[in-house]
Motif scaffolding. Structure first.
Motif, PDB file in Angstrom:
ATOM      1  N   GLY A 131       0.817  -1.215   0.000  1.00 14.56           N
ATOM      2  CA  GLY A 131       0.000   0.000   0.000  1.00 14.56           C
ATOM      3  C   GLY A 131       0.847   1.259   0.000  1.00 14.56           C
ATOM      4  O   GLY A 131       0.539   2.232  -0.690  1.00 14.56           O
ATOM      5  N   ASP A 132       1.922   1.241   0.752  1.00 13.07           N
ATOM      6  CA  ASP A 132       2.798   2.406   0.860  1.00 13.07           C
ATOM      7  C   ASP A 132       3.615   2.659  -0.404  1.00 13.07           C
ATOM      8  O   ASP A 132       3.822   3.808  -0.788  1.00 13.07           O
ATOM      9  N   TYR A 133       4.117   1.596  -1.024  1.00 14.20           N
ATOM     10  CA  TYR A 133       5.104   1.764  -2.092  1.00 14.20           C
ATOM     11  C   TYR A 133       4.644   1.360  -3.494  1.00 14.20           C
ATOM     12  O   TYR A 133       5.280   1.757  -4.476  1.00 14.20           O
ATOM     13  N   CYS A 134       3.596   0.577  -3.622  1.00 19.83           N
ATOM     14  CA  CYS A 134       3.276  -0.027  -4.927  1.00 19.83           C
ATOM     15  C   CYS A 134       1.885   0.308  -5.459  1.00 19.83           C
ATOM     16  O   CYS A 134       1.690   0.416  -6.672  1.00 19.83           O
ATOM     17  N   ALA A 135       0.911   0.417  -4.581  1.00 22.90           N
ATOM     18  CA  ALA A 135      -0.490   0.521  -5.002  1.00 22.90           C
ATOM     19  C   ALA A 135      -0.773   1.742  -5.864  1.00 22.90           C
ATOM     20  O   ALA A 135      -1.626   1.673  -6.756  1.00 22.90           O
ATOM     21  N   ALA A 136      -0.085   2.839  -5.651  1.00 27.78           N
ATOM     22  CA  ALA A 136      -0.359   4.042  -6.436  1.00 27.78           C
ATOM     23  C   ALA A 136      -0.197   3.782  -7.934  1.00 27.78           C
ATOM     24  O   ALA A 136      -0.971   4.285  -8.746  1.00 27.78           O
ATOM     25  N   CYS A 137       0.789   2.995  -8.306  1.00 24.56           N
ATOM     26  CA  CYS A 137       1.008   2.683  -9.727  1.00 24.56           C
ATOM     27  C   CYS A 137       0.389   1.350 -10.143  1.00 24.56           C
ATOM     28  O   CYS A 137      -0.226   1.251 -11.206  1.00 24.56           O
ATOM     29  N   HIS A 138       0.561   0.323  -9.322  1.00 29.34           N
ATOM     30  CA  HIS A 138       0.129  -1.019  -9.693  1.00 29.34           C
ATOM     31  C   HIS A 138      -1.316  -1.304  -9.309  1.00 29.34           C
ATOM     32  O   HIS A 138      -1.849  -2.357  -9.677  1.00 29.34           O
ATOM     33  N   GLY A 139      -1.965  -0.411  -8.583  1.00 27.85           N
ATOM     34  CA  GLY A 139      -3.361  -0.579  -8.204  1.00 27.85           C
ATOM     35  C   GLY A 139      -3.523  -1.369  -6.920  1.00 27.85           C
ATOM     36  O   GLY A 139      -2.633  -2.123  -6.523  1.00 27.85           O
ATOM     37  N   ALA A 140      -4.643  -1.193  -6.274  1.00 27.98           N
ATOM     38  CA  ALA A 140      -4.915  -1.849  -5.000  1.00 27.98           C
ATOM     39  C   ALA A 140      -4.863  -3.366  -5.100  1.00 27.98           C
ATOM     40  O   ALA A 140      -4.462  -4.041  -4.162  1.00 27.98           O
ATOM     41  N   ASP A 141      -5.250  -3.912  -6.254  1.00 28.62           N
ATOM     42  CA  ASP A 141      -5.270  -5.365  -6.450  1.00 28.62           C
ATOM     43  C   ASP A 141      -4.070  -5.881  -7.233  1.00 28.62           C
ATOM     44  O   ASP A 141      -4.003  -7.074  -7.552  1.00 28.62           O
ATOM     45  N   GLY A 142      -3.148  -4.987  -7.598  1.00 29.12           N
ATOM     46  CA  GLY A 142      -1.941  -5.405  -8.312  1.00 29.12           C
ATOM     47  C   GLY A 142      -2.110  -5.585  -9.808  1.00 29.12           C
ATOM     48  O   GLY A 142      -1.240  -6.133 -10.476  1.00 29.12           O
TER      49      GLY A 142
END
Length: 133
Positions: free
Chosen positions: A31-42
């Motif tokens: 949530g902190d490092y990835c979700a902004a680009c990869h989305g909440a579900d990846g």
């Protein structure tokens, strides 16, 4: 050679003993490092990914793209940035520095080799493994 192996194993046991009492949350790190680009579900559909020149990867298909096996060491290397150093086409930030806070844990990196690895990096890779479809 045997002496070196014994020293290495002893060092590994000492590092493993430093494991945190509280479980590190790979989901929170995602949530902190990835979700902004990869989305909440990846799925690669995060709001920050829209403005990038290259669409973020769908992280739920890593294993499928690798013959059905989740390549944990390779994934950690990509997250860390180690395998992307010097790749000017990569828009993904190198997270190695951000994830190195905390203790080290021993991770088998191939052929029985144990490597001290930041617990946060391992937790994030473990979370990505659970996202696989």
């Amino acid at each position: 050679m045997i002496r070196t192996a014994v020293v290495f194993l002893a060092a590994g046991a000492a590092l493993s003993a430093c494991a945190p009492e509280q479980q590190v949350s790979g989901r929170a790190l995602y949530g902190d490092y990835c979700a902004a680009c990869h989305g909440a579900d990846g799925k690669g559909d995060g709001p920050a990914g829209e403005g990038l020149g290259k669409a973020p990867a769908d992280l739920t298909t890593i294993a499928a793209r690798n013959g059905g096996t989740f390549p944990k060491v390779k994934v950690m290397s990509v997250i860390d940035g180690y395998t992307r150093r010097g790749d000017r086409s990569s828009v993904m930030p190198e997270l190695g520095v951000a994830l190195q806070e905390g203790p080290l844990v021993m991770v088998e990196t191939g052929e029985g080799v144990l490597t001290p690895t930041p617990v946060n990096l391992v937790a994030l890779a473990d979370y990505l493994e659970r996202l696989q479809e």
